[in-house]
Design a protein around this motif. Structure first.
Motif, PDB file in Angstrom:
ATOM      1  N   LEU A  21     -21.849 118.373 -32.516  1.00  0.00           N
ATOM      2  CA  LEU A  21     -21.750 118.487 -31.056  1.00  0.00           C
ATOM      3  C   LEU A  21     -23.131 118.338 -30.414  1.00  0.00           C
ATOM      4  N   GLU A  22     -24.151 118.840 -31.064  1.00  0.00           N
ATOM      5  CA  GLU A  22     -25.507 118.727 -30.543  1.00  0.00           C
ATOM      6  C   GLU A  22     -25.946 117.263 -30.457  1.00  0.00           C
ATOM      7  N   GLU A  23     -25.608 116.469 -31.485  1.00  0.00           N
ATOM      8  CA  GLU A  23     -25.953 115.039 -31.463  1.00  0.00           C
ATOM      9  C   GLU A  23     -25.213 114.318 -30.340  1.00  0.00           C
ATOM     10  N   ILE A  24     -23.941 114.646 -30.155  1.00  0.00           N
ATOM     11  CA  ILE A  24     -23.157 114.025 -29.082  1.00  0.00           C
ATOM     12  C   ILE A  24     -23.772 114.368 -27.729  1.00  0.00           C
ATOM     13  N   HIS A  25     -24.111 115.639 -27.530  1.00  0.00           N
ATOM     14  CA  HIS A  25     -24.698 116.063 -26.257  1.00  0.00           C
ATOM     15  C   HIS A  25     -26.041 115.378 -26.019  1.00  0.00           C
ATOM     16  N   ALA A  26     -26.877 115.306 -27.042  1.00  0.00           N
ATOM     17  CA  ALA A  26     -28.176 114.646 -26.920  1.00  0.00           C
ATOM     18  C   ALA A  26     -27.999 113.162 -26.590  1.00  0.00           C
ATOM     19  N   LEU A  38     -23.593 114.542 -15.970  1.00  0.00           N
ATOM     20  CA  LEU A  38     -22.584 114.504 -17.025  1.00  0.00           C
ATOM     21  C   LEU A  38     -21.448 115.445 -16.628  1.00  0.00           C
ATOM     22  N   VAL A  39     -20.221 114.918 -16.525  1.00  0.00           N
ATOM     23  CA  VAL A  39     -19.096 115.771 -16.120  1.00  0.00           C
ATOM     24  C   VAL A  39     -18.149 116.073 -17.268  1.00  0.00           C
ATOM     25  N   SER A  40     -18.098 115.223 -18.289  1.00  0.00           N
ATOM     26  CA  SER A  40     -17.280 115.530 -19.457  1.00  0.00           C
ATOM     27  C   SER A  40     -17.661 114.620 -20.619  1.00  0.00           C
ATOM     28  N   ALA A  41     -17.368 115.115 -21.821  1.00  0.00           N
ATOM     29  CA  ALA A  41     -17.584 114.341 -23.052  1.00  0.00           C
ATOM     30  C   ALA A  41     -16.677 114.915 -24.129  1.00  0.00           C
ATOM     31  N   PRO A  42     -15.355 114.742 -23.983  1.00  0.00           N
ATOM     32  CA  PRO A  42     -14.447 115.282 -24.993  1.00  0.00           C
ATOM     33  C   PRO A  42     -14.683 114.615 -26.351  1.00  0.00           C
ATOM     34  N   VAL A  43     -14.681 115.435 -27.375  1.00  0.00           N
ATOM     35  CA  VAL A  43     -15.032 114.985 -28.732  1.00  0.00           C
ATOM     36  C   VAL A  43     -13.774 114.860 -29.586  1.00  0.00           C
ATOM     37  N   GLN A  44     -13.750 113.817 -30.430  1.00  0.00           N
ATOM     38  CA  GLN A  44     -12.674 113.616 -31.398  1.00  0.00           C
ATOM     39  C   GLN A  44     -13.299 113.357 -32.759  1.00  0.00           C
ATOM     40  N   MET A  45     -12.607 113.793 -33.795  1.00  0.00           N
ATOM     41  CA  MET A  45     -13.068 113.509 -35.156  1.00  0.00           C
ATOM     42  C   MET A  45     -12.550 112.134 -35.576  1.00  0.00           C
ATOM     43  N   ILE A  46     -13.375 111.418 -36.320  1.00  0.00           N
ATOM     44  CA  ILE A  46     -12.970 110.125 -36.855  1.00  0.00           C
ATOM     45  C   ILE A  46     -12.209 110.387 -38.153  1.00  0.00           C
ATOM     46  N   LYS A  47     -11.012 109.834 -38.252  1.00  0.00           N
ATOM     47  CA  LYS A  47     -10.164 110.058 -39.428  1.00  0.00           C
ATOM     48  C   LYS A  47     -10.884 109.581 -40.688  1.00  0.00           C
ATOM     49  N   GLY A  48     -10.905 110.451 -41.701  1.00  0.00           N
ATOM     50  CA  GLY A  48     -11.518 110.102 -42.978  1.00  0.00           C
ATOM     51  C   GLY A  48     -13.034 110.162 -42.970  1.00  0.00           C
ATOM     52  N   SER A  49     -13.621 110.814 -41.959  1.00  0.00           N
ATOM     53  CA  SER A  49     -15.068 110.883 -41.842  1.00  0.00           C
ATOM     54  C   SER A  49     -15.460 112.233 -41.234  1.00  0.00           C
ATOM     55  N   ALA A  51     -17.863 112.211 -39.020  1.00  0.00           N
ATOM     56  CA  ALA A  51     -18.464 111.810 -37.744  1.00  0.00           C
ATOM     57  C   ALA A  51     -17.546 112.161 -36.570  1.00  0.00           C
ATOM     58  N   LEU A  52     -18.172 112.309 -35.405  1.00  0.00           N
ATOM     59  CA  LEU A  52     -17.457 112.596 -34.168  1.00  0.00           C
ATOM     60  C   LEU A  52     -17.668 111.449 -33.187  1.00  0.00           C
ATOM     61  N   THR A  53     -16.689 111.222 -32.338  1.00  0.00           N
ATOM     62  CA  THR A  53     -16.832 110.268 -31.248  1.00  0.00           C
ATOM     63  C   THR A  53     -16.525 110.987 -29.940  1.00  0.00           C
ATOM     64  N   ALA A  54     -17.067 110.448 -28.860  1.00  0.00           N
ATOM     65  CA  ALA A  54     -16.809 111.008 -27.536  1.00  0.00           C
ATOM     66  C   ALA A  54     -16.960 109.910 -26.506  1.00  0.00           C
ATOM     67  N   THR A  55     -16.241 110.071 -25.414  1.00  0.00           N
ATOM     68  CA  THR A  55     -16.426 109.219 -24.248  1.00  0.00           C
ATOM     69  C   THR A  55     -17.041 110.092 -23.167  1.00  0.00           C
ATOM     70  N   ALA A  56     -18.318 109.869 -22.889  1.00  0.00           N
ATOM     71  CA  ALA A  56     -19.018 110.642 -21.867  1.00  0.00           C
ATOM     72  C   ALA A  56     -18.698 110.053 -20.500  1.00  0.00           C
ATOM     73  N   THR A  57     -18.423 110.905 -19.537  1.00  0.00           N
ATOM     74  CA  THR A  57     -18.175 110.478 -18.166  1.00  0.00           C
ATOM     75  C   THR A  57     -19.281 111.046 -17.277  1.00  0.00           C
ATOM     76  N   PHE A  58     -19.898 110.152 -16.513  1.00  0.00           N
ATOM     77  CA  PHE A  58     -20.972 110.515 -15.598  1.00  0.00           C
ATOM     78  C   PHE A  58     -20.498 110.255 -14.168  1.00  0.00           C
ATOM     79  N   ARG A  59     -20.793 111.160 -13.238  1.00  0.00           N
ATOM     80  CA  ARG A  59     -20.413 111.001 -11.830  1.00  0.00           C
ATOM     81  C   ARG A  59     -21.672 110.991 -10.972  1.00  0.00           C
ATOM     82  N   ARG A  60     -21.697 110.041 -10.002  1.00  0.00           N
ATOM     83  CA  ARG A  60     -22.843 109.926  -9.088  1.00  0.00           C
ATOM     84  C   ARG A  60     -22.938 111.172  -8.216  1.00  0.00           C
ATOM     85  N   VAL A  61     -24.164 111.685  -8.057  1.00  0.00           N
ATOM     86  CA  VAL A  61     -24.390 112.861  -7.222  1.00  0.00           C
ATOM     87  C   VAL A  61     -25.463 112.619  -6.155  1.00  0.00           C
ATOM     88  N   ASP A  62     -26.043 111.430  -6.120  1.00  0.00           N
ATOM     89  CA  ASP A  62     -27.036 111.147  -5.082  1.00  0.00           C
ATOM     90  C   ASP A  62     -26.441 110.226  -4.020  1.00  0.00           C
TER      91      ASP A  62
END
Length: 91
Positions: A21-26, A38-49, A51-62
């Motif tokens: 999770l730390e690597e994903i966040h970094a 950063l508004v979300s980054a749900p994590v999923q495990m890769i089958k047979g590994s 490793a983790l994957t995530a789709t990070a979502t960023f929202r404009r704030v300026d």
């Protein structure tokens, strides 16, 4: 008289891979565009590994601006497409 606060309603995504999770966040923070949060980054495990994957979502704030109109309906009509009305105040 009504005053509204608006900002662009824009999001971006990034595909991430890591071994913890730390690597994903970094990785998400490393890809954070200027003017976004950063508004979300749900994590999923890769089958047979381990490793983790995530789709990070960023929202404009300026890019915040003020708009004014005589009534609420006119204020809502003034919000440009692709923008979000954050706040309405009456004077």
């Amino acid at each position: 008289m009504f005053t509204g606060t608006i900002r662009p309603d824009e999001t971006r995504t990034a595909e991430l891979t890591g071994n913890s999770l730390e690597e994903i966040h970094a990785a998400a923070i490393a890809q954070l565009p200027a003017g976004f949060e950063l508004v979300s980054a749900p994590v999923q495990m890769i089958k047979g590994s381990t490793a983790l994957t995530a789709t990070a979502t960023f929202r404009r704030v300026d890019g915040i601006r003020q708009i004014e109109a005589d009534d609420r309906a006119a204020l809502f009509a003034k919000v440009p497409q692709g923008w979000q009305l954050l706040e309405v105040r009456s004077a």
